[in-house]
Design a protein around this motif. Structure first.
Motif, PDB file in Angstrom:
ATOM      1  N   LEU A 163      24.757  -9.695  89.723  1.00 44.61           N
ATOM      2  CA  LEU A 163      26.086 -10.266  89.515  1.00 44.61           C
ATOM      3  C   LEU A 163      27.086  -9.196  89.103  1.00 44.61           C
ATOM      4  CD1 LEU A 163      24.971 -13.367  87.400  1.00 44.61           C
ATOM      5  CD2 LEU A 163      25.438 -13.318  89.856  1.00 44.61           C
ATOM      6  N   GLY A 164      28.333  -9.429  89.445  1.00 41.82           N
ATOM      7  CA  GLY A 164      29.419  -8.553  89.035  1.00 41.82           C
ATOM      8  C   GLY A 164      30.680  -9.357  88.786  1.00 41.82           C
ATOM      9  N   VAL A 165      31.680  -8.722  88.179  1.00 42.23           N
ATOM     10  CA  VAL A 165      32.959  -9.367  87.878  1.00 42.23           C
ATOM     11  C   VAL A 165      34.010  -8.809  88.829  1.00 42.23           C
ATOM     12  CG1 VAL A 165      34.652  -9.895  86.083  1.00 42.23           C
ATOM     13  CG2 VAL A 165      32.250  -9.518  85.465  1.00 42.23           C
ATOM     14  N   TYR A 166      34.805  -9.705  89.410  1.00 46.82           N
ATOM     15  CA  TYR A 166      35.738  -9.303  90.463  1.00 46.82           C
ATOM     16  C   TYR A 166      37.064 -10.039  90.310  1.00 46.82           C
ATOM     17  CZ  TYR A 166      31.263  -7.910  92.480  1.00 46.82           C
ATOM     18  OH  TYR A 166      30.028  -7.349  92.675  1.00 46.82           O
ATOM     19  N   LEU A 174      49.744  -9.253  88.873  1.00 46.49           N
ATOM     20  CA  LEU A 174      50.515 -10.159  88.030  1.00 46.49           C
ATOM     21  C   LEU A 174      50.045 -10.142  86.579  1.00 46.49           C
ATOM     22  CD1 LEU A 174      50.796 -13.275  90.389  1.00 46.49           C
ATOM     23  CD2 LEU A 174      52.622 -11.686  89.766  1.00 46.49           C
ATOM     24  N   ALA A 175      48.727 -10.135  86.378  1.00 46.71           N
ATOM     25  CA  ALA A 175      48.177 -10.295  85.025  1.00 46.71           C
ATOM     26  C   ALA A 175      47.753  -8.982  84.383  1.00 46.71           C
ATOM     27  CB  ALA A 175      46.985 -11.256  85.068  1.00 46.71           C
ATOM     28  N   GLY A 176      47.673  -7.916  85.173  1.00 45.95           N
ATOM     29  CA  GLY A 176      47.182  -6.654  84.647  1.00 45.95           C
ATOM     30  C   GLY A 176      45.672  -6.556  84.783  1.00 45.95           C
ATOM     31  N   THR A 177      45.157  -5.325  84.727  1.00 42.64           N
ATOM     32  CA  THR A 177      43.722  -5.095  84.889  1.00 42.64           C
ATOM     33  C   THR A 177      43.050  -5.023  83.521  1.00 42.64           C
ATOM     34  OG1 THR A 177      44.072  -3.871  86.946  1.00 42.64           O
ATOM     35  CG2 THR A 177      41.964  -3.554  85.823  1.00 42.64           C
ATOM     36  N   PRO A 181      35.627  -6.755  78.617  1.00 38.50           N
ATOM     37  CA  PRO A 181      35.385  -8.185  78.864  1.00 38.50           C
ATOM     38  C   PRO A 181      36.064  -9.122  77.868  1.00 38.50           C
ATOM     39  CG  PRO A 181      33.357  -6.954  79.152  1.00 38.50           C
ATOM     40  CD  PRO A 181      34.362  -5.991  78.617  1.00 38.50           C
ATOM     41  N   ARG A 182      36.266  -8.663  76.607  1.00 38.54           N
ATOM     42  CA  ARG A 182      36.904  -9.542  75.630  1.00 38.54           C
ATOM     43  C   ARG A 182      38.340  -9.891  76.014  1.00 38.54           C
ATOM     44  NH1 ARG A 182      34.165  -6.289  71.667  1.00 38.54           N
ATOM     45  NH2 ARG A 182      32.470  -7.462  70.688  1.00 38.54           N
ATOM     46  N   GLU A 183      38.955  -9.071  76.850  1.00 33.60           N
ATOM     47  CA  GLU A 183      40.323  -9.347  77.275  1.00 33.60           C
ATOM     48  C   GLU A 183      40.416 -10.617  78.117  1.00 33.60           C
ATOM     49  OE1 GLU A 183      42.672  -6.011  78.746  1.00 33.60           O
ATOM     50  OE2 GLU A 183      41.101  -4.659  78.024  1.00 33.60           O
ATOM     51  N   LEU A 184      39.272 -11.077  78.661  1.00 36.99           N
ATOM     52  CA  LEU A 184      39.308 -12.302  79.461  1.00 36.99           C
ATOM     53  C   LEU A 184      39.540 -13.534  78.602  1.00 36.99           C
ATOM     54  CD1 LEU A 184      36.510 -11.737  82.126  1.00 36.99           C
ATOM     55  CD2 LEU A 184      38.913 -11.053  82.127  1.00 36.99           C
ATOM     56  N   GLU A 185      39.424 -13.380  77.283  1.00 35.54           N
ATOM     57  CA  GLU A 185      39.741 -14.490  76.389  1.00 35.54           C
ATOM     58  C   GLU A 185      41.219 -14.505  76.011  1.00 35.54           C
ATOM     59  OE1 GLU A 185      37.673 -16.730  75.968  1.00 35.54           O
ATOM     60  OE2 GLU A 185      35.684 -15.852  76.246  1.00 35.54           O
ATOM     61  N   ASP A 186      41.975 -13.476  76.419  1.00 33.05           N
ATOM     62  CA  ASP A 186      43.410 -13.437  76.115  1.00 33.05           C
ATOM     63  C   ASP A 186      44.130 -14.554  76.854  1.00 33.05           C
ATOM     64  OD1 ASP A 186      42.880 -11.243  74.608  1.00 33.05           O
ATOM     65  OD2 ASP A 186      43.703  -9.779  76.030  1.00 33.05           O
ATOM     66  N   PHE A 261      35.259  -3.773  85.063  1.00 35.37           N
ATOM     67  CA  PHE A 261      34.355  -3.423  83.965  1.00 35.37           C
ATOM     68  C   PHE A 261      33.219  -2.503  84.430  1.00 35.37           C
ATOM     69  CE2 PHE A 261      35.598  -7.981  82.918  1.00 35.37           C
ATOM     70  CZ  PHE A 261      36.767  -7.587  82.270  1.00 35.37           C
ATOM     71  N   GLU A 262      33.596  -1.345  84.934  1.00 30.33           N
ATOM     72  CA  GLU A 262      32.609  -0.375  85.401  1.00 30.33           C
ATOM     73  C   GLU A 262      31.638  -0.026  84.276  1.00 30.33           C
ATOM     74  OE1 GLU A 262      32.409   4.116  87.372  1.00 30.33           O
ATOM     75  OE2 GLU A 262      34.342   3.168  86.944  1.00 30.33           O
ATOM     76  N   GLY A 263      30.353  -0.029  84.599  1.00 28.75           N
ATOM     77  CA  GLY A 263      29.321   0.299  83.632  1.00 28.75           C
ATOM     78  C   GLY A 263      28.734  -0.908  82.941  1.00 28.75           C
ATOM     79  N   TRP A 264      29.465  -1.991  82.845  1.00 28.35           N
ATOM     80  CA  TRP A 264      28.945  -3.213  82.229  1.00 28.35           C
ATOM     81  C   TRP A 264      27.971  -3.892  83.193  1.00 28.35           C
ATOM     82  CZ3 TRP A 264      30.043  -5.190  77.331  1.00 28.35           C
ATOM     83  CH2 TRP A 264      31.030  -4.511  76.610  1.00 28.35           C
ATOM     84  N   GLN A 265      26.916  -4.462  82.626  1.00 29.23           N
ATOM     85  CA  GLN A 265      25.896  -5.123  83.443  1.00 29.23           C
ATOM     86  C   GLN A 265      25.779  -6.594  83.055  1.00 29.23           C
ATOM     87  OE1 GLN A 265      24.124  -3.557  85.911  1.00 29.23           O
ATOM     88  NE2 GLN A 265      25.337  -1.708  85.511  1.00 29.23           N
ATOM     89  N   MET A 266      25.386  -7.407  84.038  1.00 28.56           N
ATOM     90  CA  MET A 266      25.101  -8.818  83.794  1.00 28.56           C
ATOM     91  C   MET A 266      23.638  -9.072  84.126  1.00 28.56           C
ATOM     92  SD  MET A 266      28.497 -10.485  85.547  1.00 28.56           S
ATOM     93  CE  MET A 266      28.088 -12.156  85.029  1.00 28.56           C
TER      94      MET A 266
END
Length: 305
Positions: A163-166, A174-177, A181-186, A261-266
């Motif tokens: 799995l990966g995040v895309y 529009l929303a910024g990069t 991962p904690r930024e996804l709760e913003d 999130f380069e380097g992060w693993q799921m």
């Protein structure tokens, strides 16, 4: 009256809802199918079907009898295919249910080769991400991702989906990069929600990097319960999503999605084929399981990291 032929004719009428369609699939005349069902009703002394000029409906007695007939027909088919000559050329009807993206991207494109090898197997493929009850839905097997919760079923682990995040470039513009991962709760970030059939809730995700683990639930403007719709929503820029690599591959190549999130693993999602526990697995089910396992060995091997 041949009782086996009569049961087969009755079952096919129930499944197709039509004497005409049943006759076509059985390569018989409509008159022959009608007579077989009438003779079966006369023998049983019950009405199995309600007939009108427009449609055929099964009666309560007919529905109960149909369940028993299916088991009889399946047992006969299993007995025949267990013989060495029949096992060499499996045949018969196989009911399966598979996730919609897996069907569209991997299984269906490969089916011509399967049918070339096993021309006498007729596949009824349910394509969905819903929960299927193998017994009550009269399904021979299901292909599902995630850990199995029904321990009464037999299962074979056939793949591990990486799995990966895309996200779509339009969304990121529009929303910024997000860089963590904690930024996804913003509040200004949105995910595409996937409604997990087992819980009815949106699926969360956990990412790992150098001993740090972050679980992300996220906020969504849209949630869906179908994998193809989930992917389409992400490509349309409706939010960030986590996908198996096989689903993201073509869209990464085209630039419609970019990885985050380069380097992060799921943790990989295990893929199973589950089926009802029987003393004997029919030849047609056995070759289908082996075929799916072989395909997943190419696309998402067990234990791959």
């Amino acid at each position: 009256m041949d009782r086996f032929d009569a049961m087969q004719a009755f079952a096919r009428v129930v499944e197709t809802g039509s004497f005409t369609k049943a006759a076509e699939t059985l390569h018989m005349s409509k008159t022959s199918v009608t007579q077989l069902v009438q003779q079966l009703e006369a023998r049983l002394r019950v009405r199995l079907l309600n007939r009108t000029t427009r449609k055929v409906n099964v009666t309560a007695d007919g529905a109960a009898y149909y369940e028993r007939v299916l088991r009889v027909l399946a047992d006969v088919d299993d007995a025949e295919t267990s013989l060495s000559s029949a096992s060499a050329s499996p045949r018969g009807r196989l009911r399966v249910d598979v996730p919609s993206p897996l069907a569209r991207m991997i299984l269906i494109p490969a089916l011509p080769a399967f049918h070339a090898q096993y021309p006498d197997i007729q596949l009824d493929m349910g394509v969905s991400d819903r929960m299927v009850d193998i017994i009550s839905d009269k399904v021979d097997c299901v292909v599902r991702g995630g850990e199995l919760t029904d321990l009464s079923l037999m299962a074979r682990h056939v793949g591990d989906l990486q799995l990966g995040v895309y996200a779509a470039p339009g969304y990121l513009k529009l929303a910024g990069t997000p860089l963590h991962p904690r930024e996804l709760e913003d509040t200004h970030h949105r995910i595409v929600g996937f409604l997990w059939a087992r819980t009815g809730k949106t699926l969360s995700s956990t990412l790992h990097l150098d001993g740090e683990s972050v679980q992300v639930q996220g906020r969504y403007a849209l949630s869906v319960d179908d994998g193809n719709a989930y992917l389409a929503a992400g490509v349309a820029g409706l939010g960030i999503l986590w996908l198996p690599h096989y689903m993201a591959k073509a869209h990464l190549a085209s630039g419609e999605l970019v990885p985050l999130f380069e380097g992060w693993q799921m943790d990989p999602m295990p893929l199973y084929i589950a089926f009802a526990p029987h003393r004997h697995v029919s030849a047609k089910l056995r070759v289908f399981i082996e075929w799916v396992a072989g395909l997943m060995g190419e696309h998402a091997p067990v234990g791959e990291r």
